[in-house]
Design a protein around this motif. Structure first.
Motif, PDB file in Angstrom:
ATOM      1  N   VAL A 383       0.831  -1.205   0.000  1.00 54.29           N
ATOM      2  CA  VAL A 383       0.000   0.000   0.000  1.00 54.29           C
ATOM      3  C   VAL A 383       0.861   1.248   0.000  1.00 54.29           C
ATOM      4  N   GLU A 384       0.262   2.305  -0.561  1.00 51.46           N
ATOM      5  CA  GLU A 384       0.895   3.624  -0.472  1.00 51.46           C
ATOM      6  C   GLU A 384       0.567   4.262   0.872  1.00 51.46           C
ATOM      7  N   GLY A 385      -0.665   4.039   1.353  1.00 57.97           N
ATOM      8  CA  GLY A 385      -1.021   4.532   2.672  1.00 57.97           C
ATOM      9  C   GLY A 385      -2.065   5.621   2.694  1.00 57.97           C
ATOM     10  N   ARG A 386      -2.796   5.843   1.598  1.00 57.90           N
ATOM     11  CA  ARG A 386      -3.851   6.857   1.613  1.00 57.90           C
ATOM     12  C   ARG A 386      -5.104   6.273   2.273  1.00 57.90           C
ATOM     13  N   ILE A 387      -5.672   7.032   3.204  1.00 53.88           N
ATOM     14  CA  ILE A 387      -6.883   6.605   3.912  1.00 53.88           C
ATOM     15  C   ILE A 387      -7.943   7.684   3.743  1.00 53.88           C
ATOM     16  N   ASP A 388      -9.154   7.260   3.353  1.00 58.24           N
ATOM     17  CA  ASP A 388     -10.262   8.204   3.154  1.00 58.24           C
ATOM     18  C   ASP A 388     -11.492   7.736   3.918  1.00 58.24           C
ATOM     19  N   PHE A 389     -11.987   8.558   4.821  1.00 60.42           N
ATOM     20  CA  PHE A 389     -13.295   8.372   5.459  1.00 60.42           C
ATOM     21  C   PHE A 389     -14.280   9.272   4.720  1.00 60.42           C
ATOM     22  N   ASN A 390     -15.259   8.667   4.083  1.00 64.05           N
ATOM     23  CA  ASN A 390     -16.239   9.431   3.301  1.00 64.05           C
ATOM     24  C   ASN A 390     -17.626   9.320   3.918  1.00 64.05           C
ATOM     25  N   GLU A 391     -18.041  10.399   4.627  1.00 67.96           N
ATOM     26  CA  GLU A 391     -19.375  10.475   5.235  1.00 67.96           C
ATOM     27  C   GLU A 391     -19.708   9.196   6.024  1.00 67.96           C
ATOM     28  N   VAL A 392     -18.821   8.837   6.899  1.00 68.36           N
ATOM     29  CA  VAL A 392     -18.954   7.585   7.648  1.00 68.36           C
ATOM     30  C   VAL A 392     -19.937   7.751   8.804  1.00 68.36           C
ATOM     31  N   ASP A 393     -20.881   6.815   8.899  1.00 72.99           N
ATOM     32  CA  ASP A 393     -21.791   6.717  10.047  1.00 72.99           C
ATOM     33  C   ASP A 393     -21.457   5.435  10.795  1.00 72.99           C
ATOM     34  N   PHE A 394     -21.395   5.539  12.123  1.00 72.46           N
ATOM     35  CA  PHE A 394     -21.081   4.350  12.921  1.00 72.46           C
ATOM     36  C   PHE A 394     -21.664   4.484  14.319  1.00 72.46           C
ATOM     37  N   SER A 395     -22.110   3.330  14.853  1.00 72.36           N
ATOM     38  CA  SER A 395     -22.561   3.272  16.246  1.00 72.36           C
ATOM     39  C   SER A 395     -22.288   1.864  16.777  1.00 72.36           C
ATOM     40  N   TYR A 396     -21.944   1.777  18.064  1.00 66.09           N
ATOM     41  CA  TYR A 396     -21.773   0.483  18.705  1.00 66.09           C
ATOM     42  C   TYR A 396     -23.120  -0.141  19.035  1.00 66.09           C
ATOM     43  N   VAL A 397     -24.057   0.725  19.415  1.00 60.35           N
ATOM     44  CA  VAL A 397     -25.402   0.299  19.768  1.00 60.35           C
ATOM     45  C   VAL A 397     -26.386   1.036  18.871  1.00 60.35           C
ATOM     46  N   LYS A 398     -27.382   0.322  18.393  1.00 60.87           N
ATOM     47  CA  LYS A 398     -28.352   0.912  17.484  1.00 60.87           C
ATOM     48  C   LYS A 398     -28.988   2.143  18.101  1.00 60.87           C
ATOM     49  N   ASN A 399     -29.111   3.193  17.282  1.00 59.20           N
ATOM     50  CA  ASN A 399     -29.733   4.468  17.682  1.00 59.20           C
ATOM     51  C   ASN A 399     -28.899   5.255  18.688  1.00 59.20           C
ATOM     52  N   VAL A 400     -27.638   4.855  18.887  1.00 60.16           N
ATOM     53  CA  VAL A 400     -26.715   5.646  19.719  1.00 60.16           C
ATOM     54  C   VAL A 400     -25.504   5.968  18.834  1.00 60.16           C
ATOM     55  N   PRO A 401     -25.601   6.974  17.967  1.00 61.01           N
ATOM     56  CA  PRO A 401     -24.537   7.245  16.996  1.00 61.01           C
ATOM     57  C   PRO A 401     -23.256   7.727  17.660  1.00 61.01           C
ATOM     58  N   VAL A 402     -22.128   7.281  17.091  1.00 55.40           N
ATOM     59  CA  VAL A 402     -20.812   7.726  17.538  1.00 55.40           C
ATOM     60  C   VAL A 402     -20.204   8.657  16.498  1.00 55.40           C
ATOM     61  N   LEU A 403     -20.289   8.270  15.221  1.00 59.91           N
ATOM     62  CA  LEU A 403     -19.821   9.102  14.115  1.00 59.91           C
ATOM     63  C   LEU A 403     -20.983   9.367  13.170  1.00 59.91           C
ATOM     64  N   ARG A 404     -21.099  10.623  12.735  1.00 60.47           N
ATOM     65  CA  ARG A 404     -22.148  10.997  11.776  1.00 60.47           C
ATOM     66  C   ARG A 404     -21.510  11.782  10.637  1.00 60.47           C
ATOM     67  N   LYS A 405     -21.684  11.250   9.428  1.00 55.91           N
ATOM     68  CA  LYS A 405     -21.160  11.921   8.231  1.00 55.91           C
ATOM     69  C   LYS A 405     -19.711  12.371   8.434  1.00 55.91           C
ATOM     70  N   PHE A 406     -18.906  11.449   8.978  1.00 54.16           N
ATOM     71  CA  PHE A 406     -17.524  11.766   9.333  1.00 54.16           C
ATOM     72  C   PHE A 406     -16.646  11.695   8.091  1.00 54.16           C
ATOM     73  N   ASP A 407     -15.884  12.763   7.856  1.00 54.45           N
ATOM     74  CA  ASP A 407     -14.964  12.819   6.714  1.00 54.45           C
ATOM     75  C   ASP A 407     -13.549  13.024   7.222  1.00 54.45           C
ATOM     76  N   LEU A 408     -12.605  12.268   6.639  1.00 50.43           N
ATOM     77  CA  LEU A 408     -11.202  12.409   6.980  1.00 50.43           C
ATOM     78  C   LEU A 408     -10.381  11.864   5.823  1.00 50.43           C
ATOM     79  N   HIS A 409      -9.345  12.611   5.448  1.00 52.60           N
ATOM     80  CA  HIS A 409      -8.502  12.190   4.326  1.00 52.60           C
ATOM     81  C   HIS A 409      -7.047  12.314   4.760  1.00 52.60           C
ATOM     82  N   ILE A 410      -6.323  11.188   4.739  1.00 51.05           N
ATOM     83  CA  ILE A 410      -4.940  11.132   5.186  1.00 51.05           C
ATOM     84  C   ILE A 410      -4.070  10.735   3.994  1.00 51.05           C
ATOM     85  N   GLU A 411      -3.061  11.522   3.701  1.00 52.44           N
ATOM     86  CA  GLU A 411      -2.167  11.262   2.578  1.00 52.44           C
ATOM     87  C   GLU A 411      -1.085  10.256   2.990  1.00 52.44           C
TER      88      GLU A 411
END
Length: 523
Positions: A383-411
């Motif tokens: 790998v070159e090592g580029r990481i892209d988070f594109n509008e990521v939604d995540f929760s450990y428990v349903k209806n308890v969001p941890v990340l909402r529309k999370f964006d992150l771009h690492i070169e």
């Protein structure tokens, strides 16, 4: 690429994962436990006997031989008594001369039956031991393999102590059921059938009288079964809760001692232990109520049979030889009849535990990993090592969001530090990079490829992880460094140690990289 993360995935302040911290709940349904017989569970147990068919068949045949040889002895004694007494009463020289040969003949039969009984019992125990210990090994291996495949979300929800209870005590209980339990119950049933057969062969009327107390026993058992089931459920809950508490306190002993919590934790444990003790005592009381009932019914049946034998003898219906033979035969058989009944009652406890254990074991084995590679998953190349988070939604428990529309771009080659308050989601972001959890929306890309399209094993091989709380396994220092890459050479191990500044320290140890470590590196 590398990332630095916490020991567990977080994502918010406090414990919001929906797991009740009260120790009576761990995600498994205890209300369904404690049944004596569940056909679906029993059907799933038989494949464990598959590799040991020959030994199982030999053990079953040995059990049947033992049952016949053992339960035939009182019948032979009764027949011998009647024959010898009648010959002695006749007083003729020919009959008296035949007494000695009769004694020798019946004595030889009894010795033969006793020999068969001893040999078959020994063979049965040998075969059940052979099968039992191997099934125990197979069950533990299967549980260990499956637990290592489960996703982190499973271990977030379940307490380690209760999972360990399934791998240890539940597996042992289930192994006992599959081997000795089933055979003992079958032996008791066969024994009861043989006793009934021999009783009717001796005298049908006395046989009916001997068995007339059985309806009373059945009525009592119907009443006893329901409270016993609930009691044994509480026993399983109690020991599981105690195991969970012990595991938690031992794992966190440094924090316990640093905060001077020993006395308070002991008080809490004593409360849990007391509940466990009360549950066990309730089960013991219920079990203790059965044995006296069985003994009382046995005594009643014996007394009634002896009275009837006496009445019939005085009435002239039975001769002295018959009366003595029936007394001996029925006394022995009534005692032996209630021995299997008593054993079955005692086996009830084991059946309760085994069905509960089987239910809990298969709950684990039926739990599917949440992170599964698709059939066409790709192997991640260098790998070159580029990481892209594109509008990521995540929760450990349903209806308890941890990340909402999370964006992150690492070169590639870029260094990123996540800074924020506890529960902000720093560890969550790092945990998502190696797909410890699946996201609910959006995408995470490595060099333009979605994580969910990559074989997770090839993904983790391209990453290195340094946790907030490093975990050292039992073994050598070299084994621990080589843990994620078994083909690493000694030189590569030393290079890895130099990269983190550990080589000089390790090199000063007497055994160097071959120094044996205790669990968590306690030494």
């Amino acid at each position: 690429m590398a990332y630095w993360g916490g020991g567990q995935a977080g994502g918010w302040s406090g414990d919001q994962r929906g797991v009740q911290r009260g120790r009576a709940v761990d995600g498994w349904d205890y209300a369904e436990l404690g049944r004596v017989y569940e056909p679906g569970l029993v059907k799933r147990l038989f494949p464990f006997l598959g590799p040991y068919k020959v030994q199982t068949i030999v053990a079953t045949i040995a059990m049947l031989v033992f049952a016949v040889a053992s339960y035939a002895q009182p019948y032979v004694m009764a027949v011998a008594t009647e024959s010898i007494v009648e010959k002695l009463r006749s007083g003729t020289p020919a009959e008296l001369a035949a007494v000695e040969s009769e004694i020798l003949r019946f004595g030889a039969i009894l010795v033969g039956l006793a020999t068969f009984s001893f040999g078959s019992a020994a063979l049965q125990r040998l075969m059940t031991g052979y099968v039992g210990h191997r099934i125990l090994r197979d069950l533990r291996s299967q549980m260990f393999e499956h637990l290592n495949k489960l996703s982190l979300g499973f271990f977030d929800r379940e307490e380690v102590g209760r999972v360990m209870s399934r791998v240890t005590s539940d597996v042992v209980t289930l192994q006992e059921l599959i081997t000795s339990g089933f055979l003992n119950i079958l032996a008791d049933i066969v024994g009861l059938a043989l006793i009934v057969l021999f009783l009717f062969l001796l005298d049908p009327l006395l046989a009916v009288i001997s068995l007339s107390v059985i309806p009373l026993l059945m009525i009592f058992m119907v009443w006893w079964q329901s409270p016993a089931a609930h009691a044994f459920i509480r026993v399983r809950q109690g020991i599981s809760i105690v195991n969970g508490s012990i595991n938690e306190n031992v794992s966190g002993v440094r924090i316990v001692q640093s905060l001077n919590r020993e006395d308070e934790n002991l008080r809490q444990f004593e409360r849990l232990n007391r509940v466990n003790l009360d549950a066990n005592m309730d089960a013991v009381k219920l079990q203790a109520a059965v044995i006296p009932m069985v003994e009382m019914l046995s005594t009643i049946a014996t007394a009634v049979v002896l009275i009837v034998i006496g009445v019939r003898t005085f009435a002239g219906d039975l001769g002295a030889g018959e009366a003595l033979a029936y007394a001996i035969g029925f006394l022995l058989y009534i005692q032996r009849f209630f021995n299997p009944v008593r054993d079955i009652v005692l086996q009830y406890t084991m059946l309760q535990r085994a069905m509960a254990g089987a239910h809990r074991i298969f709950e684990v084995l039926d739990t599917e990993p949440e992170i599964v590679d698709p059939p066409d998953a790709k192997v991640l190349p260098d790998v070159e090592g580029r990481i892209d988070f594109n509008e990521v939604d995540f929760s450990y428990v349903k209806n308890v969001p941890v990340l909402r529309k999370f964006d992150l771009h690492i070169e590639p080659g870029e260094t990123i530090a996540f800074v924020g308050h506890t529960g902000a989601g720093k560890t969550t972001v790092t945990a998502l990079v190696n797909r410890s959890y699946d996201i609910e929306g959006g995408s995470i890309l490595i060099d333009g490829t979605d994580l969910r399209e990559i074989q997770r094993a090839s993904l983790t091989r391209r990453m290195s992880v340094v946790l907030q709380e490093p975990y050292l396994f039992s073994g050598t220092i070299a084994d621990n460094i080589r843990y994620g890459r078994l083909d690493a050479t000694d030189e590569e191990i030393a290079d890895a140690a130099r990269a983190v500044g550990a080589h000089d320290f390790v090199d000063r140890l007497p055994a160097g990289y071959d120094t044996e470590l205790h669990e968590r590196g306690a030494n």
